[in-house]
Scaffold this active site. Structure first.
Site, PDB file in Angstrom:
ATOM      1  N   HIS A 180       1.697   5.614  -1.322  1.00 11.06           N
ATOM      2  CA  HIS A 180       1.659   6.550  -2.781  1.00 11.06           C
ATOM      3  C   HIS A 180       2.505   7.181  -3.325  1.00 11.06           C
ATOM      4  CE1 HIS A 180      -2.795   6.861  -0.847  1.00 11.06           C
ATOM      5  NE2 HIS A 180      -2.440   6.074   0.501  1.00 11.06           N
ATOM      6  N   HIS A 233     -11.101   0.571   2.156  1.00  7.34           N
ATOM      7  CA  HIS A 233      -9.866   1.695   3.095  1.00  7.34           C
ATOM      8  C   HIS A 233     -11.041   1.302   3.571  1.00  7.34           C
ATOM      9  CE1 HIS A 233      -9.009   5.687   5.116  1.00  7.34           C
ATOM     10  NE2 HIS A 233      -9.915   5.490   5.223  1.00  7.34           N
ATOM     11  N   HIS A 257       1.328  -1.461  -0.378  1.00  4.37           N
ATOM     12  CA  HIS A 257       0.098   0.122  -0.144  1.00  4.37           C
ATOM     13  C   HIS A 257       1.003   1.260   0.252  1.00  4.37           C
ATOM     14  CE1 HIS A 257      -4.016   2.542   1.409  1.00  4.37           C
ATOM     15  NE2 HIS A 257      -2.645   3.357   1.289  1.00  4.37           N
ATOM     16  N   ASP A 263       2.031   2.830   3.455  1.00  6.24           N
ATOM     17  CA  ASP A 263       0.648   3.550   3.407  1.00  6.24           C
ATOM     18  C   ASP A 263       1.460   4.827   3.442  1.00  6.24           C
ATOM     19  OD1 ASP A 263      -1.423   5.282   2.981  1.00  6.24           O
ATOM     20  OD2 ASP A 263      -2.588   5.476   5.420  1.00  6.24           O
ATOM     21  N   LYS A 287      -9.032  -0.566  -5.537  1.00  7.63           N
ATOM     22  CA  LYS A 287      -9.160  -0.170  -4.330  1.00  7.63           C
ATOM     23  C   LYS A 287     -10.398   0.769  -3.676  1.00  7.63           C
ATOM     24  CE  LYS A 287      -8.146   2.188  -0.701  1.00  7.63           C
ATOM     25  NZ  LYS A 287      -6.867   2.258   0.178  1.00  7.63           N
ATOM     26  N   HIS A 326      -4.396  -1.088   6.246  1.00  4.08           N
ATOM     27  CA  HIS A 326      -3.506  -0.620   7.194  1.00  4.08           C
ATOM     28  C   HIS A 326      -4.833  -0.019   8.708  1.00  4.08           C
ATOM     29  CE1 HIS A 326      -6.861   2.497   5.442  1.00  4.08           C
ATOM     30  NE2 HIS A 326      -5.674   2.929   4.584  1.00  4.08           N
TER      31      HIS A 326
END
Ligand code: NCD
Ligand code: ZN
Length: 346
Positions: free
Chosen positions: A16, A137, A14, A248, A100, A175
């Site tokens: 970004h 999420h 995960h 994350d 996602k 997460h």
């Protein structure tokens, strides 16, 4: 005698990476230690179609430093307009590894997320049939739900009903931050996995709020009480097979974090492996770090683990640079708030 630890090269399930100048600045920080990463699609606008994912993948590959060996595993951002056939084709062609799900409004750049789960049920069914993982999420967004309860309420009100309605759907609870999520994961079957971040293994909500507000510890889901952090450490270091690393790592400029309305996201890519070695050593579980960082993720995603190895060495306290520079402004690196004696040496 120096203590060393050799592991298969880890993956980040995960991550970004953003785009443009930020992408160019943060990508080397992940590519240094990690072989592969699941790339989050919450760009503005989001990565919704196979064409978007193809173009984003090209931009990531173009931004890789010379000689880096790093594979971006692309994802599509689920919207109420997503066509099940596009998702299945994008997965079958090898373009995407997962889809996602952001509940609309749950976090940074999630405005195009899903409001009504019934509208994406056909996508869930097609994904279950094709074995495509859904990365979730897991927070409800209703205003009346306390921010510290949003994960636990999501599991009960949204996640469990989706899983019951869609037998065979493979889900990654991303997460996770609560003992409730750990318990739900443990009783789920083979189709349920979870990721844990570096920072949620190291900080609790006091780190954010005691002695002045610390915006660089603010992320979503927000860190919870100490007993929840302990449950996460217990799970991650236990050798349980369906839990794996998802940093994350979520860069925002220092200016946008240190603001009256600071962005959510902790940038941890640069320090994750030394931090994890510290956490696993403290738990007496250094021998289980490889499972968490390098083996369990590929097993869940039905991929081979990496053949390459990395070496960590224990010695003098690691000097963590406070920030990296980007053309958009500096990005502050996660400060674990404790001495780290491990570093990646090869
Ligand atoms: C992420 C981001 O900045 O994109 N922020 C965060 O706090 N984790 C979004 C997300 O994964 O929730
Ligand atoms: Zn994220």
């Amino acid at each position: 005698m120096t203590q060393t630890l050799t592991l298969r090269r880890p993956d980040d399930w995960h991550l970004h990476l953003r785009d443009g100048a930020m992408l160019r600045a943060v990508l080397p920080e992940s590519a240094r230690d990690f072989a592969r990463a699941i790339i989050m699609p919450n760009l503005v606008p989001p990565v919704v179609t196979a064409a978007d994912a193809t173009a984003y993948r090209e931009r990531i590959l173009a931004a890789l430093p010379e000689g880096a060996s790093f594979t971006p595993l692309m994802t599509l951002y689920l919207t109420e307009a997503t066509d099940p056939a596009d998702v299945v084709a994008a997965h079958a062609s090898g373009l995407i590894a997962a889809v996602k799900l952001y509940p609309a409004g749950a976090t940074t750049n999630s405005a195009s997320g899903v409001r009504d789960m019934d509208r994406v049920q056909p996508v869930f069914e097609a994904m279950a049939e094709a074995g495509i993982p859904l990365c979730v999420h897991g927070e409800v967004t209703r205003a009346e739900i306390d921010i510290f309860d949003r994960e636990a309420v999501f599991i009960e009100e949204v996640l469990d009903p989706i899983r019951r309605r869609t037998p065979g759907l493979r889900v990654v609870m991303e997460h996770i931050t609560t003992a409730d999520a750990c318990a739900y994961l443990r009783q789920g079957g083979d189709n349920l996995g979870a990721t844990i971040t570096t920072h949620h293994l190291m900080i609790n909500r006091n780190h954010i709020l005691v002695g002045g507000i610390k915006p660089h510890y603010y992320c979503l889901p927000v860190a919870k009480r100490e007993r929840h952090r302990e449950a996460l450490v217990e799970l991650a270091t236990s050798g349980f097979e369906r839990v794996f690393l998802g940093t994350d790592s979520a860069p925002h400029t220092q200016a946008s974090k240190e603001s009256a309305c600071g962005c959510a996201g902790v940038f941890s890519a640069s320090v994750t492996m030394p931090c994890l070695a510290q956490v696993f050593e403290a738990a007496g579980a250094l021998d289980r770090l490889e499972a968490f960082a390098s083996l369990n993720g590929p097993a869940f995603y039905r991929m081979a683990p990496n053949e390459a190895r990395i070496t960590l060495e224990k010695g003098e306290a690691l000097v963590i640079p406070p920030r990296i520079d980007t053309e958009d402004g500096p990005v502050v690196i996660f400060d674990p708030g404790t001495e780290i004696l491990w570093r990646v040496t090869g």
